[in-house]
Design a protein around this motif. Structure first.
Motif, short mmCIF file in Angstrom:
data_model
loop_
_atom_site.label_atom_id
_atom_site.label_comp_id
_atom_site.label_asym_id
_atom_site.label_seq_id
_atom_site.Cartn_x
_atom_site.Cartn_y
_atom_site.Cartn_z
N UNK A 43 43.61 38.16 39.96
CA UNK A 43 42.87 37.49 41.04
C UNK A 43 42.50 38.49 42.12
N UNK A 44 41.49 38.17 42.87
CA UNK A 44 41.07 39.03 43.97
C UNK A 44 42.17 39.12 45.02
N UNK A 45 42.86 38.03 45.27
CA UNK A 45 43.92 38.02 46.28
C UNK A 45 45.05 38.99 45.90
N UNK A 46 45.45 38.99 44.64
CA UNK A 46 46.51 39.91 44.21
C UNK A 46 46.03 41.35 44.25
N UNK A 47 44.78 41.57 43.86
CA UNK A 47 44.21 42.92 43.91
C UNK A 47 44.12 43.41 45.35
N UNK A 48 43.72 42.54 46.25
CA UNK A 48 43.62 42.93 47.65
C UNK A 48 44.98 43.27 48.24
N UNK A 49 46.01 42.54 47.84
CA UNK A 49 47.36 42.84 48.31
C UNK A 49 47.79 44.24 47.85
N UNK A 50 47.54 44.55 46.58
CA UNK A 50 47.88 45.87 46.03
C UNK A 50 47.05 46.95 46.72
N UNK A 51 45.76 46.71 46.90
CA UNK A 51 44.88 47.67 47.57
C UNK A 51 45.36 47.93 49.00
N UNK A 52 45.67 46.87 49.71
CA UNK A 52 46.09 47.00 51.11
C UNK A 52 47.38 47.82 51.21
N UNK A 53 48.31 47.59 50.30
CA UNK A 53 49.56 48.34 50.30
C UNK A 53 49.34 49.82 50.08
N UNK A 54 48.49 50.17 49.13
CA UNK A 54 48.20 51.58 48.85
C UNK A 54 47.41 52.21 50.00
N UNK A 55 46.43 51.49 50.53
CA UNK A 55 45.62 52.02 51.62
C UNK A 55 46.49 52.27 52.86
#
Length: 84
Positions: A43-55
């Protein structure tokens, strides 16, 4: 049944990856062989959570950038789901 795809909902896969870029506002990676493939998310929400953590973890390096790629749009380019 748990673990099986729900046929009533389309599978919307998202790839999160990143690496060091030449300039902070570019998409040209310095070393393509060493990209950080964070993962593929359903899902986009899960991807965004992972992206935000790495960023956020790499905020001190202005040339380190992470992206979310909507893989489902590459697989089915005519499907423009605004929720994805």
């Amino acid at each position: 049944m748990s673990g099986t795809p729900d046929d009533s909902k389309p599978q919307l896969l998202h790839l999160v990856f990143g690496g060091e870029v030449e300039l902070p506002d570019s998409h040209t990676f310095i070393d393509v062989d060493n990209l950080d493939i964070v993962g593929i998310y359903p899902s986009n929400a899960e991807a965004e959570t992972a992206w935000r953590g790495k960023a956020q973890a790499t905020v001190d390096n202005a040339n380190m950038r992470y992206f979310v790629v909507h893989m489902h749009r590459l697989l089915e380019p005519g499907d423009d789901d605004p929720e994805a």
